[in-house]
Enzyme design. Sequence first.
Site, PDB file in Angstrom:
ATOM      1  CG  MET A 165      43.227  25.385   9.828  1.00 13.01           C
ATOM      2  SD  MET A 165      44.692  25.941   8.912  1.00 13.01           S
ATOM      3  CE  MET A 165      45.970  25.620  10.123  1.00 13.01           C
ATOM      4  CE1 TYR A 442      50.537  24.152  17.338  1.00 16.38           C
ATOM      5  CE2 TYR A 442      48.417  23.302  18.031  1.00 16.38           C
ATOM      6  CZ  TYR A 442      49.424  24.226  18.160  1.00 16.38           C
ATOM      7  OH  TYR A 442      49.321  25.216  19.091  1.00 16.38           O
ATOM      8  CD  GLU A 443      48.322  24.626  12.149  1.00 18.63           C
ATOM      9  OE1 GLU A 443      48.141  24.377  10.948  1.00 18.63           O
ATOM     10  OE2 GLU A 443      47.412  24.588  12.979  1.00 18.63           O
ATOM     11  N   GLY A 444      52.021  21.169  10.441  1.00 18.14           N
ATOM     12  CA  GLY A 444      53.159  20.588   9.739  1.00 18.14           C
ATOM     13  C   GLY A 444      54.276  20.351  10.727  1.00 18.14           C
TER      14      GLY A 444
END
Length: 598
Positions: A165, A442-444
């Site tokens: 992504m 990561y991923e927020g």
Amino acid sequence: MPVYNPPLRDMQFVMHEVFNAVDELKACPKHAEIDADTINAVLEEGGKFAAEVTFPLNISGDEEGCTLDKTTHEVKAPKGFKEAYAKYVEGGWPALSCDPEFGGQGLPFIVNQCFYEMLNSANQAWTMYPGLSHGAYECLHAHGSPEQKALYLPKLTSGEWTGTMCLTEPHCGTDLGLLRTKAEPQADGSYKLTGQKIFISAGEHDLAENIVHLVLARLPDAPAGSKGISLFLVPKFQVKADGSIGERNAIHCGGLEHKMGIHANATCQMVLDGAVGTLVGEPNKGLPAMFVMMNAARLGVGNQSLGLTEVAYQNALAYAKDRIQMRSLSGVKDKSKPADPIIVHPDVRKMLLTAKAYAEGGRALLMFCTLLLDKELNHPDEKVRKDSADLAALLTPIAKAFLTDNGFEATNHCMQVFGGHGYIKEWGMEQFVRDARINMIYEGTNTVQSLDLLGRKVLGNNGATLKKFGKLVAQLVEAEGVNEKMAEFINPLAYLGEQMTKFTTELGFKGMQNPDEVGAAAVPYLRVAGHLVFAYFFARMAQAALRAIEAGSTDPFYTAKLQTARFYFAKLFPETATLMRLARSGSKVLMDTEQALA
């Protein structure tokens, strides 16, 4: 050299004795034929794959790292990674929980969750290559066109192709509303994308023949901000109508990030220079579609830290039993040796038990989350599906942030058990710490997860979803409240459950007057919520262990489970008092600081 033994016994305990997962799953027509023996057999083989195939590559992969050919823009993974991936595909592992319509085995998500925990313990960097493919698969399965599904899902399911992504851009980081990548419509219905993305895990590699990039970009007439973001499917190699690979697409790796950890995973700067892509879902509706992948990734990141917590604990425990140093404060424990093993020392036990408790609590939470996802997608009762979806949404930021915070603390503790040897590379402990650190980012970032929990998932619906979890807590308290043997587990859970309503309401009122109050309280609030969740699961695990003992079992596993639960409630759970005080201390001492931060 470190060691790893898959924690199959604990997985089976949580799945079958605590959650009765098979009975829960049998209520879903899709899983009506599932049975415990099948699940156990799959996970036993999965554990062998993790321990025997990917674990031996963990240290060597970290040392070698990835190699970028700047002329061809091709990236080569460390030695052995490609061969391990080929075995992974040959064994059918990518297809475990995928839809049979596209070649999947259709097993429950909870099985895939346990398998990936073991892979993350064995080798987080390697596991990230196939791991992101699951998110790409789920996104296309939910939002792809029939043509996209037919072309791409069978290849993602088999593992022949991997997925990524592509969200982050150099200038905006988490603020996706500022992204600049452009998508120009073409006469044939495709789009040409131009822009740059950074921090793209597994963005380029030599493990699979094609890479399916899901890219966020803006159409020419898109509104500003996050409402003007669309999602596009951009393959490394273009795909012909018959599914065969065509010419190289104009998306390439412009550079590899030099990182603190996960050296063996290619974290790429991706350049799109008129890359051909197709729209996924509706124009300007890219974020909702991408959130399917992001939510899967957030649970996956929590699982990465769970895996590292488990493997770090196993190695620290083995070392503490073997390493002799000083005598026990309460008297000599091993007269045959000149010193006692360091496991006799109280603080060493505290560090070991902290890691053990965080691993076992995290395992229960992630299994529960994936069981919710199985029910959300497959249960015949609409109310069950809705409640499962709501609870999964509530617990996802907790699973990501609480588990990754705990994982970094636990791996640091486990490195500390080794003393100076923990700081030396050959023991493998410092790698676990380095690899664990990215999971909080990561991923927020975990602050973003905290804001999501308190601002959106709790205050956003006036605590309605939190009350649904509160009902689970209340049911357990009511069922076991008069059981004296459960009192040490139920009483603190019940107390925090009662406090949580008042605590949340208080923060909500303060936030209405000043939104910065929510920002100031969010991080400690998430940890309090995390402890409420862990306390619930530890109480349920203690309940199952006591029932087994009362039924006549002499298996020391159950005694160990009770001892770990007692440690958790006595030594870790009490931080909730401090955390609530922190959350209530307000935003003024943070925001009224112009001179301090001048």
